[in-house]
Design an enzyme around this catalytic site. Structure first.
Site, mmCIF file in Angstrom:
data_model
loop_
_atom_site.group_PDB
_atom_site.id
_atom_site.type_symbol
_atom_site.label_atom_id
_atom_site.label_comp_id
_atom_site.label_asym_id
_atom_site.label_seq_id
_atom_site.Cartn_x
_atom_site.Cartn_y
_atom_site.Cartn_z
ATOM 1 N N ASP A 144 0.912 -1.122 -0.003
ATOM 2 C CA ASP A 144 0.131 0.086 0.059
ATOM 3 C C ASP A 144 1.014 1.005 0.059
ATOM 4 O O ASP A 144 2.099 1.351 -0.543
ATOM 5 C CB ASP A 144 -0.990 -0.119 1.249
ATOM 6 C CG ASP A 144 -2.291 0.830 0.905
ATOM 7 O OD1 ASP A 144 -2.287 1.737 0.856
ATOM 8 O OD2 ASP A 144 -3.291 0.036 0.764
ATOM 9 N N HIS B 93 -4.081 5.071 4.481
ATOM 10 C CA HIS B 93 -4.818 4.044 3.887
ATOM 11 C C HIS B 93 -4.074 2.708 4.643
ATOM 12 O O HIS B 93 -4.883 1.924 4.941
ATOM 13 C CB HIS B 93 -4.742 4.133 2.489
ATOM 14 C CG HIS B 93 -5.674 3.204 1.630
ATOM 15 N ND1 HIS B 93 -5.140 1.897 1.013
ATOM 16 C CD2 HIS B 93 -7.030 2.987 1.676
ATOM 17 C CE1 HIS B 93 -6.165 1.246 0.668
ATOM 18 N NE2 HIS B 93 -7.223 1.924 0.988
ATOM 19 N N SER C 251 -11.448 -1.518 0.214
ATOM 20 C CA SER C 251 -10.215 -1.616 1.220
ATOM 21 C C SER C 251 -10.239 -1.985 2.525
ATOM 22 O O SER C 251 -9.200 -2.658 2.960
ATOM 23 C CB SER C 251 -9.912 -0.378 1.094
ATOM 24 O OG SER C 251 -8.827 0.239 0.101
#
Length: 657
Positions: A196, A237, A413
């Site tokens: 990520d 994230h 996600s």
């Protein structure tokens, strides 16, 4: 022999366009040296010595004669100089080939509603409770056994771990992890890599779980994948995803991960405008000797019109990972299915449509599909990512950057790392599970109870092996209790085979008024001992077609047992009329456990909902490939009367007799 420098996979924020291709500012290449010199490294160093500005970065994926090289001494706008450099490298006497890497976009699949901003929450005082009810079995069939609950202050908001009806949810509809923890399984000795934008490994809820040995920052070429601060980017994230997997339990900080005893690694490749095939491949193969699970919550643009997937090197890494990863047991690749909603189809995403990955969709806390979830036949299962309500407890509770916590993590996600956590629990229970074992466990133990039946025109169906599937949910929501319980008694599967059942290579026309059906007889898959497949796992339909409007094409595959799977749904945003699909590998899991031999039918039609009734299409090629086993897959595995596996075994025995 000289050691190569660490991988310098830096992709600049600027790019150079050549026709429709996008190239990074620096020239990144895969250089293959001549086989005439067995010392490939010496040959590669001669090339870099002869060409000014060319640097040797690393041996490419362990190959003896392939290397990653970068040239950074070029005027940004001088395309002629760029071409001259590439030609000089390709024509060097020690070089067999030199392939320049294109840049492309990959988007994170976090979802943020337009009506609220992401909030950070600082938590210092516990607000946990000290009892719950659960069993190792299904998540909606619990006993009155009292189990201690974590003292982490946001645990009561973590409805995906224990659903008591928070935010108008359905009580009991969750991942059923509490009885697994009580049985002593928390993911010990399992490492999950979050591929990520980096992770905040200094966060007090992650620091103890962080696996530095397995981590790397491929953007900055260093072993410290800390997220880079930027106001205009969503750089929390990866940290949020990591917290869902490995946040510690009972430390009075934030919430708790699905596998709180697991290790988490950060592989930073996002947080930039463009990535390359080399970058993805390097990350997805990094330290596969110690990384068990790779979790990816990103992919091509979810705009309902993009058709994209892994390129050559990444495809190779995914394929090789199932034989080279985890000492031959196979790396486990978990992928978020996408946030394109009802206007997209995740079979147009080559990452989630790959048989080497486990594609995970999103479900809300009341059992309905998330508004952004995509449907497709390659989705294997679902986990949770959104609540019905718009309050603080509607999202997924996890850690956030700089020591904060959040209740707003969402999107597919959030679903993928939850699945990675469940798989980590199963691997602790049985470290010998292969990549195929994990997929079989998902199929056999995922729960259907509490999930809505008819959603967006799809409903639960039962295939000829007795397995229920859904185009949105896959085989259901992951049940950690049921998966760990079955993992403990699991036995090795029979050898996997693949069979090219047949090919139809002739142009066939179809339109709104006239659909077309093509058939292939797969009996050869039953009798050829070298590629015999009797019991199905994955089915691939490689299709080449063009259409006046690609988004109006519908494709359906029907098995010899009369199970029909939608390979491609309508995508109203996709107006392509030129590219179509070229040997695109549509994949379905819906025939899992069925019998391969017999007549298969591919049906193509134009959507009747199209506003233009002159739309038409042309199929020019269809190849059917079936993957599975020659022997019954579950014959050596104990079962309970009335269980899913007992039902499948009975049906398969009846077929053999």
């Amino acid at each position: 022999m000289l050691r190569l420098c660490l991988c310098l996979l830096v992709v600049g924020t600027t790019a150079v366009r050549a026709n429709s291709a996008v190239y990074t500012k620096d020239i990144h290449l895969v250089v293959k040296t001549s086989a005439g010199d067995p010392d490939g490294e010496a040959a590669a160093r001669r090339v870099t010595a002869d060409i000014n500005g060319l640097q040797l970065v690393r041996r490419h994926l362990g190959e003896d004669l392939e290397f990653h090289a970068v040239h950074d001494d070029i005027p940004e706008a001088d395309s002629n100089a760029r071409d001259d450099i590439i030609n000089a490298i390709a024509q060097h006497p020690d070089v067999k080939s030199a392939t320049q890497q294109q840049g492309f976009r990959r988007n994170k699949r976090g979802f943020r509603s337009s009506s609220s901003k992401v909030k950070n929450i600082a938590v210092s005082n516990p607000n946990g409770r000290n009892n719950t009810t659960a069993t190792m079995g299904g998540s909606t069939n619990r006993t009155e056994q009292q189990l201690p609950e974590p003292n982490d202050p946001l645990f009561e908001k973590a409805w995906f771990l224990k659903n008591t009806g928070q935010s108008w949810g359905t009580p009991g509809l969750d991942l059923n992890v509490l009885p697994v923890w009580e049985a002593g399984y928390i993911g010990r000795n399992v490492t999950v890599a979050i591929v990520d934008d980096g992770i905040d490994y200094l966060h007090p809820d992650l620091a103890e779980s962080y696996n530095a040995e397995a981590s790397f920052d491929f953007n900055s070429n260093d072993p410290y994948p800390f997220p880079k601060y930027a106001d205009y980017r969503f750089n929390s994230h990866g940290t949020r995803c990591a917290g869902e997997v490995s946040a510690k339990r009972n430390n009075r900080i934030c919430s708790v991960g699905v596998a709180p005893g697991s290790r988490v690694a950060g592989l930073r490749i996002l947080d930039q405008l463009y990535v390359t095939d080399l970058l993805e491949a390097a990350a997805m193969s990094h330290r596969r000797d110690i990384i068990d699970i790779y979790s990816a919550s990103w992919g091509p643009t979810d705009d309902g019109k993009t058709l994209d997937g892994p390129l050559k090197e990444t495809s190779r890494v995914l394929r090789d990972g199932i034989t080279l990863g985890r000492g031959g047991l196979g790396s486990i690749f978990v992928w978020a299915s996408g946030n394109g909603g009802p206007k997209d189809d995740c079979n147009c995403d080559g990452y989630t449509g790959s048989m080497w990955t486990i594609s995970i969709n999103s479900v809300t806390n009341d059992g309905s599909p998330a508004i952004y979830g995509e449907s497709c036949s390659s989705t294997l299962a679902s986990t949770f990512s959104s609540g019905r309500g718009a309050g603080l407890d509607a999202g997924v509770a996890t850690v956030d950057l700089y020591g904060f916590c959040t209740l707003y993590h969402s999107g597919t996600s959030a679903a993928a790392p939850e699945a990675a956590g469940v798989f980590a629990l199963a691997l602790e229970a049985n470290p010998r599970l292969t990549w195929r074992d994990m997929q079989h466990l998902v199929v056999l133990t995922s729960q259907k109870r509490g999930l809505q039946d008819e959603s967006r025109g799809h409903k639960w169906e039962r295939n000829a092996a007795g397995l229920k599937f859904h185009h949105l949910y896959g085989f259901g929501v992951l049940d950690a209790g049921a998966m760990v319980e079955m993992a403990q008694i699991w036995r090795p599967l029979p050898e996997r085979f693949e069979c090219t059942a047949g090919r139809v290579a002739q142009p066939v026309y179809f339109d709104v008024r006239q659909e077309v059906e093509l058939t292939i007889d797969s009996n050869g898959c039953d009798f050829d001992s070298n590629s015999r497949v009797r019991f199905i796992e994955h089915v691939q339909a490689f299709v080449t077609l063009r259409a006046s409007r690609r988004g109006d094409v519908l494709l359906f595959l029907t098995s010899p047992s009369n199970t029909t799977s939608m390979l491609l749904g309508r995508r109203p945003m996709d107006s392509d009329s030129k590219k179509g699909f070229t040997d695109w590998p549509f994949m379905t899991t819906h025939m899992w456990g069925e019998f391969a031999a017999g007549q298969w039918t591919l049906r193509a039609e134009m959507s009747a909902s199209s506003a233009n009734y002159t739309q038409h299409g042309l199929i020019t090629d269809w190849t059917l490939v079936i993957h599975g086993t020659q022997d019954p897959p579950y014959r050596d595995i104990p079962d309970k009367p009335g269980s899913t596996i007992a039902q499948v075994k009975r049906i398969q025995r009846e077929h053999l007799s």
